[in-house]
Design a protein around this motif. Structure first.
Motif, short mmCIF file in Angstrom:
data_model
loop_
_atom_site.label_atom_id
_atom_site.label_comp_id
_atom_site.label_asym_id
_atom_site.label_seq_id
_atom_site.Cartn_x
_atom_site.Cartn_y
_atom_site.Cartn_z
N TYR A 52 1.05 -1.25 0.05
CA TYR A 52 0.06 -0.14 0.04
C TYR A 52 0.96 1.01 0.11
CZ TYR A 52 -4.36 2.28 1.40
OH TYR A 52 -5.56 3.08 1.44
N TYR A 53 0.93 1.86 -1.00
CA TYR A 53 1.73 3.00 -1.19
C TYR A 53 0.96 4.46 -1.26
CZ TYR A 53 5.01 -0.40 -3.10
OH TYR A 53 5.91 -1.36 -3.46
N GLY A 54 1.90 5.51 -0.90
CA GLY A 54 1.08 6.64 -0.96
C GLY A 54 0.49 7.25 0.28
N LEU A 55 0.44 6.60 1.37
CA LEU A 55 -0.39 7.13 2.68
C LEU A 55 0.53 7.71 3.37
CD1 LEU A 55 -3.18 7.36 3.93
CD2 LEU A 55 -2.55 5.27 5.12
N PRO A 56 0.59 9.08 3.87
CA PRO A 56 1.62 9.62 4.79
C PRO A 56 1.64 8.82 5.98
CG PRO A 56 0.36 11.28 3.77
CD PRO A 56 -0.58 9.95 3.55
N LEU A 57 2.87 8.80 6.65
CA LEU A 57 3.11 7.86 8.19
C LEU A 57 2.19 8.36 8.87
CD1 LEU A 57 7.02 7.91 8.17
CD2 LEU A 57 5.13 6.12 7.48
N PRO A 58 1.89 9.75 9.32
CA PRO A 58 0.93 10.11 10.40
C PRO A 58 -0.63 9.29 10.35
CG PRO A 58 1.79 11.86 9.57
CD PRO A 58 2.10 10.82 8.69
N TYR A 59 -0.95 8.80 9.11
CA TYR A 59 -2.01 8.01 9.12
C TYR A 59 -1.91 6.46 9.07
CZ TYR A 59 -3.39 12.62 7.44
OH TYR A 59 -3.72 14.03 7.31
N TRP A 60 -0.86 5.74 9.33
CA TRP A 60 -0.60 4.53 9.38
C TRP A 60 -1.27 4.03 10.68
CZ3 TRP A 60 4.55 2.17 7.18
CH2 TRP A 60 4.61 2.42 5.82
#
Length: 154
Positions: A52-60
């Motif tokens: 899963y690419y493209g999601l910024p780290l704060p939303y992990w």
């Protein structure tokens, strides 16, 4: 087989109905139902690992991944998150196990908005190790052909 389905087959000299009758309590405790195999039997879903690419780290996190999987692929659902993703060992992509329809492909891209932040999400299914090894072997032979010595006819 997927979807928590199990195929039970007796040995040649045994009868499945007799086995179930003799071990009824055990079968009742282990299985929700037992049905004879038919042509239409089988799972409609599969479990796959995706990157899963493209999601910024704060939303992990579990909630965000679960919601976004549903938005990006409505027929999919999040099953689990890989340990390396949870511990942030690998930051290039998040590795997730998802449940999807067997007929669906786990390769798609979509632009989604997360808390007023536009994210270009790309999801791709991981290749199984068995297929990957086979692919590597086949490509190795393409790059390094095997030469067999010619024999002279007698």
């Amino acid at each position: 087989m997927g979807n928590n389905l199990v195929l039970l087959t007796p040995r040649e000299w045994e009868c499945m109905e007799d086995i179930i009758k003799l071990n009824g309590v055990w079968f009742d405790n282990v299985f929700a139902s037992i049905m004879p195999w038919t042509v239409s039997s089988g799972s409609s879903h599969k479990l796959v690992w995706v990157r899963y690419y493209g999601l910024p780290l704060p939303y992990w996190n579990m909630d965000c991944f679960a919601k976004l999987i549903g938005v990006v692929a409505p027929s999919a659902s999040l099953i689990s998150i890989d340990k390396a993703t949870k511990s942030w060992e690998t930051l290039e992509y998040a590795r997730l196990q998802v449940r999807i329809l067997k007929v669906d492909s786990a390769r798609l891209a979509k632009c989604v908005q997360v808390n007023k932040h536009l994210c270009n999400i790309f999801i791709e299914e991981e290749v199984s190790l068995l297929f990957e090894d086979s692919y590597k072997i086949n490509n190795a032979f393409r790059n390094h052909p095997i030469a067999f010595p010619h024999r002279k006819p007698m």
